[in-house]
Design an enzyme around this catalytic site. Structure first.
Site, PDB file in Angstrom:
ATOM      1  N   ASP A  86       3.493  -4.233   7.942  1.00  0.00           N
ATOM      2  CA  ASP A  86       2.270  -3.455   7.755  1.00  0.00           C
ATOM      3  C   ASP A  86       1.129  -4.454   7.922  1.00  0.00           C
ATOM      4  O   ASP A  86       0.827  -5.224   7.003  1.00  0.00           O
ATOM      5  CB  ASP A  86       2.265  -2.815   6.371  1.00  0.00           C
ATOM      6  CG  ASP A  86       0.922  -2.164   6.053  1.00  0.00           C
ATOM      7  OD1 ASP A  86      -0.019  -2.299   6.866  1.00  0.00           O
ATOM      8  OD2 ASP A  86       0.809  -1.529   4.986  1.00  0.00           O
ATOM      9  N   LYS A 115     -10.264  -0.602  10.426  1.00  0.00           N
ATOM     10  CA  LYS A 115     -10.350  -1.778   9.558  1.00  0.00           C
ATOM     11  C   LYS A 115     -10.677  -3.039  10.347  1.00  0.00           C
ATOM     12  O   LYS A 115     -10.647  -4.150   9.816  1.00  0.00           O
ATOM     13  CB  LYS A 115      -9.021  -1.977   8.821  1.00  0.00           C
ATOM     14  CG  LYS A 115      -8.748  -0.932   7.756  1.00  0.00           C
ATOM     15  CD  LYS A 115      -7.497  -1.279   6.962  1.00  0.00           C
ATOM     16  CE  LYS A 115      -6.945  -0.092   6.217  1.00  0.00           C
ATOM     17  NZ  LYS A 115      -7.638   0.172   4.954  1.00  0.00           N
ATOM     18  N   CYS A 163      -4.785   2.430  -3.813  1.00  0.00           N
ATOM     19  CA  CYS A 163      -3.575   2.969  -3.173  1.00  0.00           C
ATOM     20  C   CYS A 163      -2.387   2.027  -3.344  1.00  0.00           C
ATOM     21  O   CYS A 163      -1.604   1.839  -2.398  1.00  0.00           O
ATOM     22  CB  CYS A 163      -3.799   3.245  -1.695  1.00  0.00           C
ATOM     23  SG  CYS A 163      -4.931   4.570  -1.374  1.00  0.00           S
ATOM     24  N   HIS A 174       0.867  -1.175   0.000  1.00  0.00           N
ATOM     25  CA  HIS A 174       0.000   0.000   0.000  1.00  0.00           C
ATOM     26  C   HIS A 174       0.911   1.235   0.000  1.00  0.00           C
ATOM     27  O   HIS A 174       2.020   1.183   0.532  1.00  0.00           O
ATOM     28  CB  HIS A 174      -0.836  -0.055   1.280  1.00  0.00           C
ATOM     29  CG  HIS A 174      -1.908   0.985   1.381  1.00  0.00           C
ATOM     30  ND1 HIS A 174      -1.664   2.263   1.829  1.00  0.00           N
ATOM     31  CD2 HIS A 174      -3.228   0.928   1.121  1.00  0.00           C
ATOM     32  CE1 HIS A 174      -2.793   2.943   1.841  1.00  0.00           C
ATOM     33  NE2 HIS A 174      -3.763   2.165   1.413  1.00  0.00           N
ATOM     34  N   GLN A 229      -3.922  -5.147   6.935  1.00  0.00           N
ATOM     35  CA  GLN A 229      -4.845  -6.124   6.348  1.00  0.00           C
ATOM     36  C   GLN A 229      -4.653  -7.500   6.955  1.00  0.00           C
ATOM     37  O   GLN A 229      -5.113  -8.500   6.388  1.00  0.00           O
ATOM     38  CB  GLN A 229      -4.640  -6.213   4.826  1.00  0.00           C
ATOM     39  CG  GLN A 229      -4.946  -4.967   4.051  1.00  0.00           C
ATOM     40  CD  GLN A 229      -6.422  -4.584   4.065  1.00  0.00           C
ATOM     41  OE1 GLN A 229      -7.283  -5.381   4.426  1.00  0.00           O
ATOM     42  NE2 GLN A 229      -6.714  -3.355   3.692  1.00  0.00           N
TER      43      GLN A 229
HETATM   44  C1  PLP Z   1      -2.046  -2.875   3.513  1.00  0.00           C
HETATM   45  C2  PLP Z   1      -2.450  -1.523   3.981  1.00  0.00           C
HETATM   46  N1  PLP Z   1      -1.548  -0.735   4.576  1.00  0.00           N
HETATM   47  C3  PLP Z   1      -1.843   0.498   5.029  1.00  0.00           C
HETATM   48  C4  PLP Z   1      -3.105   1.014   4.901  1.00  0.00           C
HETATM   49  C5  PLP Z   1      -3.363   2.411   5.396  1.00  0.00           C
HETATM   50  O1  PLP Z   1      -4.251   2.405   6.461  1.00  0.00           O
HETATM   51  P1  PLP Z   1      -4.804   3.801   7.013  1.00  0.00           P
HETATM   52  O2  PLP Z   1      -5.471   4.482   5.871  1.00  0.00           O
HETATM   53  O3  PLP Z   1      -5.745   3.405   8.082  1.00  0.00           O
HETATM   54  O4  PLP Z   1      -3.629   4.567   7.504  1.00  0.00           O
HETATM   55  C6  PLP Z   1      -4.091   0.227   4.298  1.00  0.00           C
HETATM   56  C7  PLP Z   1      -5.476   0.725   4.177  1.00  0.00           C
HETATM   57  O5  PLP Z   1      -5.975   1.071   3.154  1.00  0.00           O
HETATM   58  C8  PLP Z   1      -3.758  -1.055   3.824  1.00  0.00           C
HETATM   59  O6  PLP Z   1      -4.655  -1.817   3.210  1.00  0.00           O
END
Ligand code: PLP
Ligand code: PLP
Lengths: 404, 134, 404, 134
Positions: free
Chosen positions: C196, C222, C360, C120, C199
């Site tokens: 990270d 999430k 993203c 992401h 997910q």
């Molecule tokens: C794999 C991953 N990392 C990071 C994020 C970023 O999360 P947040 O928007 O809550 O900071 C997301 C969410 O879209 C994600 O799916």
């Protein structure tokens, strides 16, 4: 202003503490929330919850619209030109950190950042971090009654600081600064001007356009809104030029393995999924304040301040800190022979919540030559009866500690 | 009677026992909570692993002052091991019960004392001066 | 697992969109909130709202206790040693930015940060910012079916990156990484390992102690929790050594005009008034997930995934991206001849919320040679009927666009 | 009939009018929304302040494609000033009405065209090639 009706809006004020009805006098730390705000957050989760910006479906459009509306409402509240100038952060502290990091990028060795000795730690420590880059941090001196020393200010401005960051009002003493004059003085010295408005916007009207200030920062939780939402206002042309602070999702328009391009304002400065529910609740808090009227609220606080101050002056052995005039509804004081913590505990026993300690303003405490104070701070839902109970409480403190 | 501070706390706050500073000490420990501003300084004379003499000074609220003062009384003549064993609960009972919001004030002195003795043992029981942040 | 009963807990699922009952299949973007979480936030504002840490009164003790409890619950949820290792941020993005800023302080020119091409943006862009300091960012290549290229990984690790930051699972393709193996490989190469887990934690159990990972990041929103709360887990000994990220109130123990001293963990990394209500609501979300059981949830998602995938394979002209096995309940796909936005709009007309776009993850899209995908993602409240409606929706897309 | 995409949109998506690229142009404008991935490229031949010829290409969803295509039809023969006047509402009506969630897709082509003409005027009406990010 119908206080009785206003009080009805705040469910927590019906709570009993140690058998007594809550008298909440720690409004400088955080305010209580009206049912309208609580329900707005609820309603969002029960009806519109979806991630913002990204979705092409109805629910996401709703949440995006509501979240943008919150930015627009904020722009109107402080009379900004447009919502592009309104960045939502977590709190005032993050807003000021954003500035210290982003503006800090362009500062050079020996550049000066000017702040003052009446600041909250949030407007001191972020600037101190720039010292590692060789940037100097200077402090405007404070007078004995807690006002900025005008002569010292002029002198320090004459050294042409790049940034002049000062508070709109002191969270410890209630001192209200003449922000119009300070911004002008800062501008005349070619400094970027930043107002820490965390103690200002909930009590005094502000018009950032007229004021011509470059940045202001404040917190939702101190103005009837949810926790976890802060605001950074910045002039569009300045924000456009500034590098982003945090990076990641939502704040970029294009990412490749080599390089990224930033999104448009204000999103460029809001990385990741924001506090959507918080923003939406904050909008309702602003609407609530606007409906009652900031000036009305201020008048009400001043009445309580004057009443309580007079009553306290009748009691022996009370020292009140801060200026006599131009002051928020904040009374910072000590009872001779009793530690502030003990003052607050005795009052708490009767359901009266006041704060004691250094109020995140250690440099000011040092300047005043004290370890801490007890502090009562009023807001729109406080009544004359609250002030009476508070005064009674202080008398009880003296009785318990036999300091008459 | 008020139901918030015991008479003992109020007495010890006004007239703390063992207030002052020893000239002849093996341990001098200064500790405090900078964010609340309370500060306590213990000077202790240890002989044969026992507390021969102890004094405290500093500034603090009624509860931290009373608690530190009572602590000096309590540990006098005790061995290092015995001091460690004094529990927060015991301290609370000795003080006549304190309110929940102020537990940290009550335990300030005890935490400083415990840390100081730990450092003393670590140093091979030599004379030490330590500053402790809680 | 009683889905019917679970669905009852989510008020929004009763909502009608365009006359149809909401079928929410955008759970990778954000999840819906059960009434228990919504009420916890409510209850806090109506009964315990006060600023944390600072107050010596009952209300403040309550809010401080509740907020600390939330840290403890989070520590238990991921099996951290203690709550000192749990930092609350705004979101995953802030958590990773905290790391990139704080760890970045100690990195030197030509040091390498290794990440991957399935990340992401939040786990790419913050690291790219370090390029200004001469730090290099490398990317592990991805296979055609969206898995990490093992050979490339080994090769890139052999260059001894200082940091290896990778996702637990792909938000686009659902690819679940073998985090145990990746952490071990990272450790063997002497890299700090960062997962990270945005997910991951809501679908798969994690035990950070056993895993021996250095840092993980994830978001409350999430996993049934409020917006505006994220988590950074870090090993205590590492966090102790690291400089703070943001500075200001609450995160310091002593401030003078010259210098400041940091507060103890985890507060050292939580500057300013935190999102108290968010943290408190998050605790209840974690409790909810624990009561149902992460493994149960995972099983349920897998059932839906398998069912829907099989049904989709029956339809001509559908391309599904990602691996065949070890995959979250995420289906990323395209309907031949129809743009993903149009797929999602047709479904939305029937109340079915799916996402379309690049999610993203532009570098991954580029790697796959596509502009975007439509994505459906399942969670615990989704039913077989939801999957059926989704499949029906896709058939309708084909009919409308006459692509049979 | 479906109530979400008009037949016009579906037709123009499958068989867009004026799709392609002019060799002989005064304006070439490439624009798009990188975060949604849609891209549109206009090539325009202007003579006497009027659009003599126009083509578009790129990739996008049904709505942005149909909208850009329809726009090329609509502006053919129009003066620069007249183009500016075409409102979003008009566009929407011409397309037979689109859903609210997709307004941005509909306006993409129009925004690029407007910007391109602005740049053209700024340049003193010389031949230009511009890249526009929406
Ligand atoms: C794999 C991953 N990392 C990071 C994020 C970023 O999360 P947040 O928007 O809550 O900071 C997301 C969410 O879209 C994600 O799916
Ligand atoms: C003057 C002032 N500035 C900044 C802050 C910090 O606000 P927050 O904790 O919401 O970041 C406060 C609040 O205590 C304050 O009173």
């Amino acid at each position: 202003m119908n206080i009785k009706k206003i009080k009805e809006d705040f469910p927590i004020l019906k709570k009993k503490i140690n058998g007594f009805e809550l008298v909440y006098l720690d409004n400088s730390a955080t305010t209580q929330k009206p049912i309208q705000v609580i329900e707005a957050v609820n309603c969002y989760y029960e009806n519109n919850n979806a991630n913002v910006h990204r979705g092409g479906y109805e629910l996401s459009r709703e949440s995006t619209d509501l979240y943008e509306e919150a930015h627009k409402e904020t722009a109107e509240f402080i009379k900004a030109k447009k919502m592009e100038e309104i960045i939502f952060t977590k709190n005032t502290t993050e807003s000021i950190n954003l500035l210290s990091f982003s503006l800090g990028e362009k500062l050079k060795k020996n550049d000066v950042v000017l702040t003052t000795k009446i600041e909250h730690h949030s407007n001191i420590v972020p600037w101190q971090q720039l010292k590692r880059k060789g940037i100097k941090v200077e402090f405007v001196e404070v007078t004995k009654d807690g006002k900025l020393n005008e002569k010292d200010l002029e002198e320090k401005l004459s050294f042409k600081p790049k940034i002049f960051a000062f508070t709109g009002a002191s969270n410890v003493l209630g001192t209200v600064n003449d922000i119009k004059k300070l911004v002008k003085q800062g501008k005349d010295a070619d400094a970027l001007t930043i107002i820490d408005a965390a103690q200002f916007v909930q009590h005094k009207k502000i018009n950032v356009k007229k004021l011509n200030v470059d940045f202001i920062a404040f917190s939702s939780h101190k103005m009837l809104g949810p926790t976890g939402i802060g605001v950074l206002y910045g002039k569009e042309e300045l924000l456009e030029e500034m590098p982003p602070f945090m990076t990641g999702g939502d704040m970029i328009s294009k990412v490749s393995c080599e390089k990224s391009y930033w999104n448009s304002l204000p999103w460029k400065f809001e990385a990741g999924t924001p506090n959507i529910a918080g923003g939406i609740g904050f909008r309702i808090a602003l609407k609530y304040l606007e409906r009652i009227g900031i000036e009305e609220i201020d008048k009400h606080e001043q009445k309580l301040l004057n009443y309580a101050t007079k009553e306290m002056q009748e009691i022996d052995g009370i020292e009140i800190f801060g200026p006599e005039k131009n002051k928020l509804g904040i009374i910072s004081f000590n009872v001779k022979g009793v530690h502030p913590h003990d003052v607050s505990s005795v009052l708490d026993r009767k359901g009266i919540a006041i704060r004691s300690g250094n109020h995140c303003a250690q440099p000011l405490m040092e300047e005043l030559g004290i370890k801490g104070t007890a502090r009562a701070s009023f807001y729109l839902y406080n009544t004359k009866e609250d002030a009476d109970k508070f005064i009674e409480g202080i008398k009880e403190v003296k009785k318990i500690f036999k300091v008459d | 009677m008020n139901e918030i501070y015991s008479e003992l706390i109020l007495d010890l706050y006004k007239n703390p026992l063992n207030y002052g500073e020893l000239k002849n000490f093996n341990i001098k420990a200064e500790g405090g909570n900078p964010s609340c501003g309370d500060l306590v300084i213990f000077t202790i004379k240890i002989e044969n692993n026992k507390v021969k003499d102890i004094k405290f000074k500093g500034h603090g609220c009624a509860i931290s002052t009373a608690s530190s003062s009572l602590l000096t009384e309590k540990v006098l003549g005790k061995t290092i091991k015995e001091i460690k064993k004094i529990s927060d609960k015991e301290l609370n009972e000795m003080l006549g019960g304190i309110i929940q919001t102020r537990i940290k004030c009550m335990t300030l002195g005890k935490r400083v004392l415990d840390k100081a003795i730990e450092e003393y043992k670590k140093s091979g029981k030599n004379k030490i001066k330590v500053t402790i942040r809680i």
